[in-house]
Motif scaffolding. Structure first.
Motif, PDB file in Angstrom:
ATOM      1  N   UNK A 116       0.836  -1.201   0.000  1.00 10.11           N
ATOM      2  CA  UNK A 116       0.000   0.000   0.000  1.00 10.11           C
ATOM      3  C   UNK A 116       0.874   1.255   0.000  1.00 10.11           C
ATOM      4  N   UNK A 117       1.900   1.268   0.836  1.00  8.19           N
ATOM      5  CA  UNK A 117       2.822   2.406   0.876  1.00  8.19           C
ATOM      6  C   UNK A 117       3.542   2.566  -0.456  1.00  8.19           C
ATOM      7  N   UNK A 118       3.995   1.463  -1.032  1.00  7.48           N
ATOM      8  CA  UNK A 118       4.732   1.512  -2.296  1.00  7.48           C
ATOM      9  C   UNK A 118       3.872   2.071  -3.423  1.00  7.48           C
ATOM     10  N   UNK A 119       2.593   1.741  -3.421  1.00  6.15           N
ATOM     11  CA  UNK A 119       1.690   2.257  -4.444  1.00  6.15           C
ATOM     12  C   UNK A 119       1.611   3.778  -4.391  1.00  6.15           C
ATOM     13  N   UNK A 120       1.524   4.324  -3.177  1.00  2.00           N
ATOM     14  CA  UNK A 120       1.469   5.780  -3.032  1.00  2.00           C
ATOM     15  C   UNK A 120       2.773   6.422  -3.490  1.00  2.00           C
ATOM     16  N   UNK A 121       3.897   5.813  -3.152  1.00  5.19           N
ATOM     17  CA  UNK A 121       5.198   6.354  -3.552  1.00  5.19           C
ATOM     18  C   UNK A 121       5.362   6.278  -5.060  1.00  5.19           C
ATOM     19  N   UNK A 122       5.045   5.113  -5.652  1.00  5.38           N
ATOM     20  CA  UNK A 122       5.199   4.940  -7.094  1.00  5.38           C
ATOM     21  C   UNK A 122       4.323   5.910  -7.865  1.00  5.38           C
ATOM     22  N   UNK A 123       3.082   6.083  -7.412  1.00  2.05           N
ATOM     23  CA  UNK A 123       2.169   6.974  -8.120  1.00  2.05           C
ATOM     24  C   UNK A 123       2.698   8.385  -8.224  1.00  2.05           C
ATOM     25  N   UNK A 124       3.383   8.851  -7.208  1.00  3.59           N
ATOM     26  CA  UNK A 124       3.913  10.211  -7.231  1.00  3.59           C
ATOM     27  C   UNK A 124       5.231  10.302  -7.992  1.00  3.59           C
ATOM     28  N   UNK A 125       6.096   9.313  -7.815  1.00  2.00           N
ATOM     29  CA  UNK A 125       7.363   9.329  -8.552  1.00  2.00           C
ATOM     30  C   UNK A 125       7.128   9.198 -10.052  1.00  2.00           C
ATOM     31  N   UNK A 126       6.069   8.480 -10.435  1.00  2.00           N
ATOM     32  CA  UNK A 126       5.795   8.259 -11.853  1.00  2.00           C
ATOM     33  C   UNK A 126       5.328   9.535 -12.555  1.00  2.00           C
ATOM     34  N   UNK A 127       4.815  10.493 -11.790  1.00  2.00           N
ATOM     35  CA  UNK A 127       4.315  11.730 -12.392  1.00  2.00           C
ATOM     36  C   UNK A 127       5.425  12.707 -12.713  1.00  2.00           C
ATOM     37  N   UNK A 128       6.577  12.510 -12.109  1.00  2.00           N
ATOM     38  CA  UNK A 128       7.718  13.377 -12.352  1.00  2.00           C
ATOM     39  C   UNK A 128       8.924  12.520 -12.696  1.00  2.00           C
ATOM     40  N   UNK A 129       9.901  13.129 -13.347  1.00  2.00           N
ATOM     41  CA  UNK A 129      11.134  12.411 -13.654  1.00  2.00           C
ATOM     42  C   UNK A 129      11.957  12.297 -12.382  1.00  2.00           C
ATOM     43  N   UNK A 130      11.885  11.149 -11.733  1.00  2.00           N
ATOM     44  CA  UNK A 130      12.548  10.948 -10.448  1.00  2.00           C
ATOM     45  C   UNK A 130      13.366   9.656 -10.504  1.00  2.00           C
ATOM     46  N   UNK A 131      14.227   9.549 -11.507  1.00  2.00           N
ATOM     47  CA  UNK A 131      14.955   8.302 -11.725  1.00  2.00           C
ATOM     48  C   UNK A 131      15.789   7.902 -10.517  1.00  2.00           C
ATOM     49  N   UNK A 132      16.459   8.869  -9.903  1.00  2.00           N
ATOM     50  CA  UNK A 132      17.349   8.517  -8.793  1.00  2.00           C
ATOM     51  C   UNK A 132      16.574   8.059  -7.569  1.00  2.00           C
ATOM     52  N   UNK A 133      15.325   8.494  -7.440  1.00  2.00           N
ATOM     53  CA  UNK A 133      14.533   8.106  -6.280  1.00  2.00           C
ATOM     54  C   UNK A 133      13.799   6.787  -6.465  1.00  2.00           C
ATOM     55  N   UNK A 134      13.822   6.229  -7.668  1.00  2.00           N
ATOM     56  CA  UNK A 134      13.186   4.936  -7.898  1.00  2.00           C
ATOM     57  C   UNK A 134      13.873   3.828  -7.093  1.00  2.00           C
ATOM     58  N   UNK A 135      15.097   4.084  -6.645  1.00  2.00           N
ATOM     59  CA  UNK A 135      15.804   3.097  -5.832  1.00  2.00           C
ATOM     60  C   UNK A 135      15.015   2.781  -4.566  1.00  2.00           C
ATOM     61  N   UNK A 136      14.234   3.736  -4.087  1.00  2.00           N
ATOM     62  CA  UNK A 136      13.487   3.498  -2.853  1.00  2.00           C
ATOM     63  C   UNK A 136      12.384   2.461  -3.043  1.00  2.00           C
ATOM     64  N   UNK A 137      11.856   2.348  -4.253  1.00  2.00           N
ATOM     65  CA  UNK A 137      10.876   1.288  -4.506  1.00  2.00           C
ATOM     66  C   UNK A 137      11.542  -0.076  -4.410  1.00  2.00           C
ATOM     67  N   UNK A 138      12.772  -0.169  -4.895  1.00  2.00           N
ATOM     68  CA  UNK A 138      13.516  -1.412  -4.749  1.00  2.00           C
ATOM     69  C   UNK A 138      13.795  -1.728  -3.285  1.00  2.00           C
TER      70      UNK A 138
END
Length: 406
Positions: free
Chosen positions: A138-160
């Motif tokens: 549930x937390x990951x869905x909220x994080x992914x939804x926001x990171x996906x709206x902006x170019x946040x390549x370096x922060x995608x590591x947090x989903x991993x």
């Protein structure tokens, strides 16, 4: 006739408690309260056994020491991570912060997980696993939804890293359901090293930045904190590799070697951040102290595996109770003040809380040969409980009342 806001059937305004209006409010408060409860329960269990007594039964199905490890990692620490991400990711991306509905739903799932694990002796283990494992997705869905709206390549590591936390929790439940023979200890280790990697990344951003800004405001005339890109990248890389090395079938010696390198890199990074210039500002020096414990914890674990100079459990507590405990407390105290519209100054009780939590981690790791096992555990647990009780005492009104107008 059309309904208006004054119509009795439609309330003019929903009376939403302030604590549910922002992720940092609910999750930081819940993390602090749960930390006090979980450590107190663990200390009581130890105290009874130290006195020669025993419990006829326990509410949880797993061994108490595994309940303690699981709940401090996947209960307390994950709640702090949730409060941080739900608040920080919207700032990174310029998106809307999660509202009361998400905080209420996700918070209810988190609380349900804590209750399910606590009362697991009376529940089907598959049900316990399903309830407890639901929170991170549930937390990951909220994080992914926001990171996906902006170019946040370096922060995608947090989903991993959130996926790694979920995996560690899953490994523990797989053992408790009887599907694997030995996964709980490895799952805790994966959770600890994943959280340590988050500190290496996030701490590497905020510690020098906060220190630089504070020194500039104070008119500091000496050298300012400096980060070296290659050193930061190397430190993050080896912290991530150490977390990956916690997965099954990886030789322990590899994890030990990676931990030593990650520890040295963390300490080298810290040298450039001018921590000695923050000694008068507790809200800053606690960040440097926590990052120092991160590097020391990596080194302690690596030397434990490679040389046997320190018991593995003791070394893990430098990372967990020491680095993770002090950094999460540091971030909760600072972020709560900033987002609640308060001055970034901590009170004397919070300075005592910082000292108590640091002392708890160090005593747990190193004091057993001096004081004995039960004595050390009780003293360490008491200091930890004191530290977070002080946090609750000071921050309860801050987290449960509206933001102060500037």
């Amino acid at each position: 006739m059309a309904m208006t806001r004054s119509t009795p059937f439609l309330p003019a305004r929903l009376n939403i408690p302030t604590v549910l209006t922002a992720g940092f409010r609910f999750f930081f408060l819940s993390a602090g309260l749960f930390s006090v409860f979980a450590m107190f329960a663990w200390t009581v269990w130890l105290g009874v056994h130290a006195a020669g007594g025993t419990f006829v039964s326990a509410p949880m199905s797993m061994a108490p020491h595994l309940w303690h490890a699981h709940e401090m990692m996947f209960g307390y620490t994950v709640a702090v991570i949730a409060g941080f991400f739900v608040t920080a990711v919207p700032n990174w991306t310029g998106t809307k912060e999660a509202g009361a509905v998400f905080v209420t739903v996700s918070g209810t799932v988190w609380v349900a997980g804590r209750l399910a694990v606590w009362f697991s002796a009376s529940l089907d283990p598959l049900l316990v696993a399903a309830i407890d494992l639901a929170f991170i997705p549930i937390l990951s869905t909220a994080v992914l939804g926001r990171l996906a709206r902006k170019s946040q390549a370096r922060n995608m590591v947090f989903l991993g890293l959130l996926t790694a936390l979920f995996t560690g929790n899953l490994m523990m439940h797989l053992e408790w359901t009887g599907w694997t023979g030995d996964g709980a200890a490895a799952g805790v280790r994966l959770g600890i090293f994943t959280s340590a990697a988050m500190i290496a990344i996030i701490g590497g951003r905020v510690v020098p930045a906060f220190t630089r800004n504070a020194l500039l405001r104070a008119g500091h005339e000496g050298p300012l904190p400096r980060s070296r890109l290659w050193l930061d990248r190397a430190g993050i890389l080896f912290s991530l590799l150490a977390a990956l090395a916690c997965l099954p079938l990886v030789p322990p010696v590899l994890l030990g070697g990676l931990s030593v390198v990650a520890g040295l890199l963390a300490l080298f990074r810290l040298v450039g951040w001018k921590g000695w210039a923050t000694y008068r500002d507790p809200i800053l020096w606690i960040l440097h102290a926590a990052f120092f414990l991160l590097g020391s914890g990596y080194l302690a674990y690596g030397l434990s595996v490679l040389t046997g100079a320190l018991p593995e459990t003791a070394a893990l507590h430098v990372l967990s109770a020491g680095a993770i405990g002090s950094m999460t407390l540091a971030m909760m105290t600072r972020a709560s003040l900033g987002h609640a519209g308060r001055a970034l100054k901590v009170s004397p009780p919070i300075v005592c809380a910082y000292a108590a939590v640091i002392a708890a981690g160090l005593l747990r790791a190193f004091a057993t040969p001096l004081f004995g096992y039960f004595e050390t555990m009780l003293l360490s647990g008491g200091l930890w409980t004191l530290g977070f009780a002080l946090f609750i005492l000071v921050y309860f009104p801050i987290l449960t009342t509206p933001r102060k107008a500037k």
